[in-house]
Design an enzyme around this catalytic site. Structure first.
Site, PDB file in Angstrom:
ATOM      1  N   ASN A  10       4.381  -4.756   5.848  1.00  0.00           N
ATOM      2  CA  ASN A  10       3.315  -5.528   6.488  1.00  0.00           C
ATOM      3  C   ASN A  10       3.851  -6.707   7.283  1.00  0.00           C
ATOM      4  OD1 ASN A  10       0.893  -4.060   5.660  1.00  0.00           O
ATOM      5  ND2 ASN A  10       1.453  -4.667   3.589  1.00  0.00           N
ATOM      6  N   HIS A  12       0.367   5.779   6.164  1.00  0.00           N
ATOM      7  CA  HIS A  12       0.401   5.896   4.712  1.00  0.00           C
ATOM      8  C   HIS A  12       0.597   7.353   4.284  1.00  0.00           C
ATOM      9  CE1 HIS A  12      -1.768   2.060   5.326  1.00  0.00           C
ATOM     10  NE2 HIS A  12      -1.073   1.698   4.245  1.00  0.00           N
ATOM     11  N   GLY A  26      -1.842  -4.250   1.698  1.00  0.00           N
ATOM     12  CA  GLY A  26      -1.853  -5.372   2.631  1.00  0.00           C
ATOM     13  C   GLY A  26      -0.912  -6.492   2.280  1.00  0.00           C
ATOM     14  N   ASP A  72      -4.225   7.610   9.552  1.00  0.00           N
ATOM     15  CA  ASP A  72      -3.760   6.361  10.173  1.00  0.00           C
ATOM     16  C   ASP A  72      -2.310   6.451  10.631  1.00  0.00           C
ATOM     17  OD1 ASP A  72      -2.208   6.085   7.843  1.00  0.00           O
ATOM     18  OD2 ASP A  72      -3.493   4.565   6.967  1.00  0.00           O
ATOM     19  N   SER A 127       0.810  -1.222   0.000  1.00  0.00           N
ATOM     20  CA  SER A 127       0.000   0.000   0.000  1.00  0.00           C
ATOM     21  C   SER A 127       0.843   1.272   0.000  1.00  0.00           C
ATOM     22  CB  SER A 127      -0.932   0.005   1.211  1.00  0.00           C
ATOM     23  OG  SER A 127      -0.206  -0.132   2.422  1.00  0.00           O
TER      24      SER A 127
END
Length: 230
Positions: free
Chosen positions: A118, A202, A90, A199, A53
């Site tokens: 991740n 990102h 993800g 978040d 991502s």
């Protein structure tokens, strides 16, 4: 014995005129070919960003994704590239390995490999991403595709031992496979609230531009190593 200088001069003059006409005709034939050759652009270098991502453009317009912004930055500098976005939100290193063959098509000359964040967020044993990244690099090199490896850093909440083992993956693999390394993909963006989405993980569109500007010299050198030598 008499010599006709007038006749001799006239013959030379006629020969010279024919020579000039032939030379001019040849120039007229060659000129369009030379112009076409000069105007023919170099074929763009074909790159793929194989990532998660962070490079895919999570929650951003497609035009703000890292591969798109990087291609524009390179094109603006007169560097002809086409960059495909093979980022999957993800995705882990194992996921990237599993989709490698269809994510990186034939004709690709270079891959910017951005995977591992991740794995680190999930606390995966560093042995697993190390082996997956190594296999990705092996397979790409086996296809004659060069790799630029983008490093990732483990979050601090897993402790020093985990961070040391995880963070060592990228420089170790760069040395092992003799490939260029960009040490930390989120350099200049990680921890900067204004450059990250709510978040905190990102990049925003501005954050992506920071990533692009930071990595650009490394990518320029990488692309130069892929361009055919004259």
């Amino acid at each position: 014995m008499s010599v006709s200088y007038g006749t001799s001069f006239a013959a030379v003059e006629r020969w010279f005129r024919r020579f000039v006409c032939l030379l001019f005709a040849g120039w007229l034939v060659m000129m369009p070919q030379a112009r076409a050759s000069a105007q023919t652009p170099a074929a763009p270098v074909k790159l793929v960003v194989l990532g998660d991502s962070l490079s895919a453009g999570y929650n951003l317009p497609a035009a703000a994704a890292f591969p798109v912004r990087l291609q524009k930055a390179l094109n603006d500098k007169g560097i002809a590239v086409e960059i495909a976005n093979a980022g999957v939100s993800g995705d882990t290193t194992s996921g990237g390995l599993g989709r490698l063959d269809w994510s990186v098509p034939d004709g690709t000359q270079g891959v910017i490999l951005e995977l591992g964040a991740n794995d680190a967020l999930r606390g995966v044993d560093p042995k697993i991403p190390r082996e997956a990244l190594a296999e990705i690099i092996k397979r790409l090199q086996g296809r004659g595709i060069k790799v630029l490896l983008c490093g990732m850093l483990a979050p601090p909440n897993y402790g020093r031992d985990y961070a040391d083992r995880f963070n060592a993956i990228y420089p170790d693999l760069a040395r092992q496979f003799d490939i260029p390394l960009y040490p930390f993909f989120l350099d200049g963006v990680a921890g900067e609230s204004k450059l990250n989405l709510p978040d905190g993980m990102h990049p925003t569109a501005d954050g992506v531009d920071v990533v692009v500007n930071k990595i650009l010299p490394t990518v320029e050198a990488f692309v130069a190593s892929l361009a055919p030598k004259n």
